[in-house]
Write a protein that holds these residues in place. Sequence first.
Motif, PDB file in Angstrom:
ATOM      1  N   CYS A  36       0.854  -1.199   0.000  1.00  0.00           N
ATOM      2  CA  CYS A  36       0.000   0.000   0.000  1.00  0.00           C
ATOM      3  C   CYS A  36       0.884   1.242   0.000  1.00  0.00           C
ATOM      4  N   LEU A  38       0.442   4.679   1.034  1.00  0.00           N
ATOM      5  CA  LEU A  38      -0.639   5.281   1.834  1.00  0.00           C
ATOM      6  C   LEU A  38      -0.872   6.773   1.569  1.00  0.00           C
ATOM      7  N   SER A  46       3.770   4.733  -6.205  1.00  0.00           N
ATOM      8  CA  SER A  46       2.816   3.698  -6.624  1.00  0.00           C
ATOM      9  C   SER A  46       3.237   3.101  -7.955  1.00  0.00           C
ATOM     10  N   VAL A  56      -1.965  -0.849  -3.737  1.00  0.00           N
ATOM     11  CA  VAL A  56      -3.158  -0.085  -3.370  1.00  0.00           C
ATOM     12  C   VAL A  56      -2.663   1.322  -3.086  1.00  0.00           C
ATOM     13  N   SER A  57      -3.074   2.304  -3.869  1.00  0.00           N
ATOM     14  CA  SER A  57      -2.617   3.657  -3.566  1.00  0.00           C
ATOM     15  C   SER A  57      -3.759   4.444  -2.948  1.00  0.00           C
ATOM     16  N   CYS A  58      -3.412   5.216  -1.911  1.00  0.00           N
ATOM     17  CA  CYS A  58      -4.431   6.000  -1.183  1.00  0.00           C
ATOM     18  C   CYS A  58      -3.960   7.437  -1.049  1.00  0.00           C
ATOM     19  N   CYS A 279      -8.576   4.217   4.775  1.00  0.00           N
ATOM     20  CA  CYS A 279      -7.872   3.380   3.786  1.00  0.00           C
ATOM     21  C   CYS A 279      -7.237   2.174   4.464  1.00  0.00           C
ATOM     22  N   LEU A 283      -7.972  -2.137   3.613  1.00  0.00           N
ATOM     23  CA  LEU A 283      -6.980  -2.767   2.730  1.00  0.00           C
ATOM     24  C   LEU A 283      -7.280  -4.245   2.528  1.00  0.00           C
ATOM     25  N   VAL A 287      -2.154  -7.339   1.218  1.00  0.00           N
ATOM     26  CA  VAL A 287      -1.179  -6.258   1.452  1.00  0.00           C
ATOM     27  C   VAL A 287      -0.296  -6.596   2.655  1.00  0.00           C
ATOM     28  N   VAL A 290       3.117  -1.566   4.138  1.00  0.00           N
ATOM     29  CA  VAL A 290       2.567  -0.233   3.884  1.00  0.00           C
ATOM     30  C   VAL A 290       3.738   0.738   3.786  1.00  0.00           C
TER      31      VAL A 290
END
Length: 438
Positions: A36, A38, A46, A56-58, A279, A283, A287, A290
Amino acid sequence: MSYNFRTLNYLGSKLRLLDFIEDKVLDVTPQGAGICDLFAGSGCVSRKLSRLHSVVSCDIQGYSKVICNALLHKFDVTDKTIEGFFKSLDNECTNKLREAFAPLIELEQDAIDSKNLEVLTCILEHGSLEVFNIEHNLSCLSDQLVVVCKNLKKDGLDDVRSLISRYYGGVYFSYKQAVEIDIILETIHRLISEDNRDLFLAALLSTASDIVDTVGKHFAQPIKARDSKGNIKITVYNKAVKDKTIDVVALYREWLLKYRNLSKSDCQHITMQGDYEQCLKSLPDNVRTVYADPPYTRDHYSRYYHVLETLTLRDTPKISTVTIHGSTHVSNGIYREDRHQSPFCIKSKAPEAFRKMFELTASAGRNLLLSYSPYDETKKTHPRVVTMQQLIALAEEYYDNVETVSAGSFKHNKLNSTEHFLEASDEAELLIVCTNNE
Ligand SMILES: C[S@@+](CC[C@H](N)C(=O)[O-])C[C@H]1O[C@@H](n2cnc3c(N)ncnc32)[C@H](O)[C@@H]1O
């Protein structure tokens, strides 16, 4: 090397540290596991990590999600679609917008051609049509502003189709550029299917970031046209020639092709827009690690990139106000009233926000790699809201192993000089690597 890809001129971008970050992530992450990113920001981390992992990009900002979508997902955009798109930029409606703004476009062009600093300054200080409609300040532009306002009303174009031109035209972009941005934006929403939209939007965000007429290529404030004595600075002209004359459509075409031609791995990726806490709580199970690069100073990213957020949301935001000596004015930077205030940038809230991050990552059995850039007094940045010591103490409450690695040490070892090493590592970027024993 297309996995090292710059999207925006972004404060604190990790573009130069991508190889280092990827190395450190690989050290602690099993093959095939997800990662991730974050606080994804400009999306470059990312993108890099997507080479070998599902990402997973937040980020709390909508523009970041658009860019990450463009960087991570596969699109089906042919040369024919692109050519069709550029042809559609010229039609009756788009020409009407150009004509409506013609009085301001011509005034600004004449001022650049004749090096008229007074008019260029007036445009920077009073050029926003939206602000004029709120405050009705008289200036050397008032007549033109009134005419353009009437033109837009007459043609029914005083809506989102003239959003960027009305709010930021003259101030962050030339009027001509702002109109072309509006036309591209309208064409994207009119012609491009939702599946492909973020690719086209990301290219427009990158274009806006490249052309903006400010000193740091962000949107924190327009160019300050005068020195402390009120004299107009020559920067006003030099920057106008350099930035306000960039051809938006040509640059947009370059960006669109760059995004379209990016190679993509076969991993599956997810993008999320939201608060870090939300977020982390949502997840997927795969994942394992992070990577976190939160803000560390009191400068909110939302202040620096609010124009990109407005481009993305394409709403008509209320503009925030400031009260100085009892009188209230529209904010100089023309900020959105609802721009995000990050707990990481607020001294009283940051320790708790970090604690929450350590707690949520550790309790889900995930590693955490936290970026930290020490304070460099020689640069004009603000001090860090939390110290390295505070962070390590917090990390140790939740993780068995907390190790600090420096991105600089590799480079500086080569210098083979203790003095250089100490000097440089003071400023070197750090990663706090937090892992738990099985
Ligand atoms: C230092 S920047 C990240 C830069 C990024 N690593 C890059 O290389 O482009 C910090 C990011 O955190 C985001 N942010 C700030 N507060 C947040 C929050 N509470 N939840 C999620 N994202 C947040 C900001 O929008 C900003 O994009």
